[in-house]
Design an enzyme around this catalytic site. Structure first.
Site, PDB file in Angstrom:
ATOM      1  N   CYS A  42      38.822  48.193  36.143  1.00 48.64           N
ATOM      2  CA  CYS A  42      39.512  48.221  37.430  1.00 48.64           C
ATOM      3  C   CYS A  42      40.678  49.205  37.466  1.00 48.64           C
ATOM      4  CB  CYS A  42      39.966  46.810  37.796  1.00 48.64           C
ATOM      5  SG  CYS A  42      38.554  45.703  38.085  1.00 48.64           S
ATOM      6  N   HIS A  60      28.455  35.303  43.170  1.00 51.03           N
ATOM      7  CA  HIS A  60      28.764  36.716  43.388  1.00 51.03           C
ATOM      8  C   HIS A  60      27.771  37.589  42.635  1.00 51.03           C
ATOM      9  CE1 HIS A  60      31.252  40.464  43.068  1.00 51.03           C
ATOM     10  NE2 HIS A  60      31.412  40.165  44.347  1.00 51.03           N
ATOM     11  N   ASP A 118      41.357  39.959  42.048  1.00 47.43           N
ATOM     12  CA  ASP A 118      39.922  39.688  42.174  1.00 47.43           C
ATOM     13  C   ASP A 118      39.749  38.339  42.862  1.00 47.43           C
ATOM     14  OD1 ASP A 118      38.298  41.734  41.311  1.00 47.43           O
ATOM     15  OD2 ASP A 118      37.553  40.693  39.553  1.00 47.43           O
ATOM     16  N   ASP A 174      45.064  43.208  38.957  1.00 50.31           N
ATOM     17  CA  ASP A 174      44.307  42.029  38.503  1.00 50.31           C
ATOM     18  C   ASP A 174      44.900  41.326  37.285  1.00 50.31           C
ATOM     19  OD1 ASP A 174      42.666  42.942  40.499  1.00 50.31           O
ATOM     20  OD2 ASP A 174      40.957  43.397  39.228  1.00 50.31           O
ATOM     21  N   HIS A 177      34.070  34.465  37.011  1.00 49.23           N
ATOM     22  CA  HIS A 177      35.518  34.632  36.862  1.00 49.23           C
ATOM     23  C   HIS A 177      36.157  34.805  38.232  1.00 49.23           C
ATOM     24  CE1 HIS A 177      33.950  38.737  37.176  1.00 49.23           C
ATOM     25  NE2 HIS A 177      35.146  39.076  37.645  1.00 49.23           N
ATOM     26  N   HIS A 179      36.490  36.297  44.018  1.00 46.70           N
ATOM     27  CA  HIS A 179      35.038  36.230  44.161  1.00 46.70           C
ATOM     28  C   HIS A 179      34.563  34.903  44.744  1.00 46.70           C
ATOM     29  CE1 HIS A 179      34.677  39.943  42.087  1.00 46.70           C
ATOM     30  NE2 HIS A 179      34.959  39.479  40.880  1.00 46.70           N
ATOM     31  N   LYS A 233      40.244  41.680  46.499  1.00 46.15           N
ATOM     32  CA  LYS A 233      39.038  42.505  46.475  1.00 46.15           C
ATOM     33  C   LYS A 233      37.917  41.736  45.799  1.00 46.15           C
ATOM     34  CE  LYS A 233      40.577  44.903  42.251  1.00 46.15           C
ATOM     35  NZ  LYS A 233      39.491  44.536  41.333  1.00 46.15           N
TER      36      LYS A 233
END
Length: 223
Positions: A160, A62, A56, A13, A90, A58, A115
């Site tokens: 993470c 979310h 990431d 990330d 974010h 999203h 993800k």
């Protein structure tokens, strides 16, 4: 222990929103000094044949966004899968904030794994979503490629990176966190909890320089 052809660098990330804003881009959930890992990661990537990136990704509203619940960032809710920290919005899909940091130079990266794209469940780990059951598919990919030992770096150390290292270990991979190639969000107690959790799961913590020395070993690639 020498580096082996079955080693991989897992870059977690390193995205604009997790780094301090630059030229008006990113910074929505900036990890302090997050951008300082980029040159270290670039140097690491030159020394490993196999590199995998996570991102990431999203959707709007979310479950992890404080605005979704009309609450403040860093408050917590009880999600169906357990406690969920709420974050500023974010890494929204298709935005500059979700893009990988522009200074990353890893042209030979073999996979970008996205993800956190399911609206109703967050995903810290590169291996399992936050229900600790739903797989991302990374474990299967690594097994099919014959990759067995993972060096983890990126953002953030206490979320993470932590969960990716522990899940990877639990799934049968050898996982090593490169501490100076990560940075922490550093919520109250989060770094101490991470250090303890990694130790409990026998996840080692190295420095990037440990890889420089091992890469120079003439037996590198011998098995």
């Amino acid at each position: 222990m020498n580096l082996r052809p079955t080693d991989a660098l897992l870059v977690i990330d390193v995205q604009n929103d997790f780094c301090p804003a630059a030229n008006g881009i990113g910074g929505a959930l900036a990890v302090p000094e997050g951008d300082q890992v980029v040159p270290i990661i670039n140097k690491l990537a030159q020394r490993l044949e196999h590199v995998i990136l996570t991102q990431d990704w999203h959707p709007p509203q979310h479950i992890s966004f404080a605005t979704t619940h009309h609450l403040q960032p860093y408050e917590s809710i009880e999600a169906p899968y357990g406690p969920q920290t709420l974050w500023p919005e974010h890494c929204l899909q298709h935005t500059e904030g979700a893009a990988l940091h522009a200074a990353l130079e890893i042209p030979h990266a073999e996979l970008i794994l996205r993800k956190g794209f399911r609206r109703h469940i967050d995903s810290y780990s590169a291996f399992l979503e936050n229900d600790h059951t739903t797989p991302t598919g990374l474990a299967g990919y690594l097994r099919e490629r014959g990759l067995k030992r993972l060096f983890l770096c990126g953002l953030a150390y206490d979320f993470c990176v932590r969960y990716s290292a522990i899940d990877g270990h639990n799934l049968g991979f050898e996982t090593i966190v490169l501490e100076d190639a990560t940075r922490a969000v550093n919520l109250p107690g989060s770094v101490d909890e991470t250090n303890a959790a990694l130790a409990q799961h026998e996840v080692r913590r190295w420095k990037a320089a440990d890889l420089w020395a091992k890469k120079s070993d003439p037996s590198f690639g011998a098995g």
